[in-house]
Design a protein around this motif. Sequence first.
Motif, mmCIF file in Angstrom:
data_model
loop_
_atom_site.group_PDB
_atom_site.id
_atom_site.type_symbol
_atom_site.label_atom_id
_atom_site.label_comp_id
_atom_site.label_asym_id
_atom_site.label_seq_id
_atom_site.Cartn_x
_atom_site.Cartn_y
_atom_site.Cartn_z
ATOM 1 N N GLU A 24 2.940 3.388 7.341
ATOM 2 C CA GLU A 24 2.728 4.674 8.009
ATOM 3 C C GLU A 24 1.317 4.785 8.594
ATOM 4 O O GLU A 24 1.073 5.640 9.445
ATOM 5 N N THR A 25 0.384 3.919 8.150
ATOM 6 C CA THR A 25 -0.993 4.005 8.663
ATOM 7 C C THR A 25 -1.187 3.067 9.843
ATOM 8 O O THR A 25 -1.358 3.495 10.979
ATOM 9 N N GLY A 33 2.245 7.116 0.157
ATOM 10 C CA GLY A 33 1.407 7.735 1.176
ATOM 11 C C GLY A 33 0.118 6.975 1.381
ATOM 12 O O GLY A 33 -0.149 5.987 0.703
ATOM 13 N N PRO A 34 -0.724 7.476 2.316
ATOM 14 C CA PRO A 34 -1.909 6.735 2.742
ATOM 15 C C PRO A 34 -3.105 6.869 1.796
ATOM 16 O O PRO A 34 -4.203 7.210 2.219
ATOM 17 N N SER A 46 -5.445 3.844 5.228
ATOM 18 C CA SER A 46 -5.407 4.700 4.043
ATOM 19 C C SER A 46 -6.816 5.056 3.586
ATOM 20 O O SER A 46 -7.778 4.334 3.849
ATOM 21 N N THR A 47 -6.913 6.158 2.873
ATOM 22 C CA THR A 47 -8.140 6.514 2.156
ATOM 23 C C THR A 47 -8.228 5.613 0.931
ATOM 24 O O THR A 47 -7.239 5.442 0.224
ATOM 25 N N VAL A 48 -9.401 5.010 0.698
ATOM 26 C CA VAL A 48 -9.589 4.186 -0.509
ATOM 27 C C VAL A 48 -10.432 4.986 -1.496
ATOM 28 O O VAL A 48 -11.544 5.417 -1.156
ATOM 29 N N VAL A 49 -9.896 5.216 -2.714
ATOM 30 C CA VAL A 49 -10.667 5.893 -3.758
ATOM 31 C C VAL A 49 -10.833 4.988 -4.966
ATOM 32 O O VAL A 49 -9.948 4.209 -5.301
ATOM 33 N N ASP A 50 -11.993 5.092 -5.599
ATOM 34 C CA ASP A 50 -12.284 4.340 -6.808
ATOM 35 C C ASP A 50 -12.015 5.246 -8.011
ATOM 36 O O ASP A 50 -12.621 6.313 -8.135
ATOM 37 N N GLY A 62 -9.784 8.183 5.108
ATOM 38 C CA GLY A 62 -8.564 7.728 5.782
ATOM 39 C C GLY A 62 -7.517 8.809 5.831
ATOM 40 O O GLY A 62 -7.832 10.003 5.896
ATOM 41 N N GLY A 63 -6.260 8.397 5.754
ATOM 42 C CA GLY A 63 -5.124 9.279 6.009
ATOM 43 C C GLY A 63 -4.954 10.453 5.063
ATOM 44 O O GLY A 63 -4.305 11.437 5.404
ATOM 45 N N ILE A 64 -5.502 10.380 3.847
ATOM 46 C CA ILE A 64 -5.517 11.546 2.954
ATOM 47 C C ILE A 64 -6.938 12.103 2.997
ATOM 48 O O ILE A 64 -7.901 11.384 2.747
ATOM 49 N N THR A 65 -7.065 13.381 3.319
ATOM 50 C CA THR A 65 -8.406 13.938 3.521
ATOM 51 C C THR A 65 -9.084 14.262 2.189
ATOM 52 O O THR A 65 -8.425 14.423 1.159
#
Length: 347
Positions: free
Chosen positions: A35-36, A96-97, A182-186, A198-201
Motif C-alpha cells: 500500500e506504500t 498498515g504503513p 511506512s513510518t518506522v518506529v523503534d 511515513g504513512g502513519i502520522t
Amino acid sequence: VWVVDENVDNLESCAQITESAELLQKNEVVAFPTETVYGLGGNALSEIAIAKIFKAKGRPADNPLIVHVSSVSQLDQLVKHIPESARPLIEAFWPGPLTIVMPGGAQVASNVTAGLDTVAIRMPDHPVARALIHKSGIPLAAPSANLSGKPSPTTAAHVYEDLKGRIAGVVDGGPTGVGVESTVVDCTGDVVTILRPGGITREQLEEVVGKVSVDPALSNEGQAPKSPGVKYKHYAPQAPFTLVEGDTEAIQSLVNEAKTEGKKVGVLATEESKHHYDADLVISCGTRKDLATVANRLYDVLRAFDKENVDVIYGETFPTSGMGEAVMNRLMKAANGRIIKKEFLGN
Ligand code: TXA
Ligand code: MG
C-alpha cells in the motif's frame, strides 16, 4: 512482469502469485506492490536471497531491511519478544504503513538486519502483498524496489525502469495508494521513537501510545541516525532540486533567472499554484487541501522530471504536520538539504 487483478476471487491461486511464491521459495527475488510503495521481496530467513536483494538494488550492506509478515503469529520466529509498547501499535495499525523495530530473533538472516540486534517488521495492507507472503509461507524482507538513491517506485513501470534484468520478476498490482514509505518506529526503548516519518502520522501514533519522541538525527544533520538508511542520499532526481519557502513569485523569479542562463526549468507545484508558473515543465503533485494526495504522487513526479531532462528544479514546501511530515522529509532528501528560507529572499 506479471499483471495481477487484485479483485479476483482467489488471489492466492492465481498463476502470477503461485509462480512468484515458488520463485521466493527458491530464494529468488521478486518485486510486489504494497500500500506504500513497491517492495523487492526475498526470503528473510535466507542469506542467499537477501544478498540478491542488496546486489539488485546496489544497496549499501549496512542498511537493514524491513521484514513483511501476513500474520502476527509469524513474529514468533522473527523477534526475541514483542515489547509492551508495540502491542497497542500492532493492534491499531496492522495491517498498515507502520514498521516496528523490535529485539531481533536468531532465525532472521544476519544480512537482513545488517548485524543489528533489532529487526524491523511490518504487516502490509495490500491484498497482493498479503497473498504473496501467505502463499510463499515465508516472511519477506523487502526494501523499496528502486535502485539505491532513486525515488521509491509507486508503479510496476517504475520498478521495471530501475531493475529490469536484475530481478526474477515484478507482480503488477497497479499504482500504490499511500505513495510514501511506512513510518518506522523503534519500540526497544522506554518511549516509542519515530526513526522515519511515513504513512502513519505522528498524530495518529500519539492517539494510541501518548507522546512519542523523534530520532534527533531527523532534524539535526550532524547526528548519526538510528535508522541507518536515513543517512543515505535518497529520492533524488537527476537535476539539482531546490526547495523554496515563500510564495509563487519567489519561485517564479528563480525560474526566470535560470531561464536567462538558458536552462530548462522544472517546477514542483500544487493544484492551487500550478497556473501561476511560467516554466518549461510545471507538475502538480496534488492539493494542499489534502497532503495525502501529495504523498501519493510525489515519487512519480520526481521521476517525471528525469524523463523530461530538465536542468534545474524548484519546488514548493509544505507544512510539517500530518502527512506533511513525511512529505517534507522526502522532499528535503530529494533536494539534498537545499532549501531557500523565506528570510533569505531578496524581497
Ligand atoms: O513502506 C515501506 O516501508 C517499504 C515497503 C516496501 O514496505 N519499504 C521500505 O524499505 O521503505 P526500505 O528498505 O527502503 O527502508 C527501510 C528503512 C531504512 O531506513 C532502514 O534503515 C530502516 O528501515 N530499518 C530497517 N531495519 C532497521 C532496524 N533494525 N533498526 C532501525 N532501522 C531499521
Ligand atoms: Mg528505500
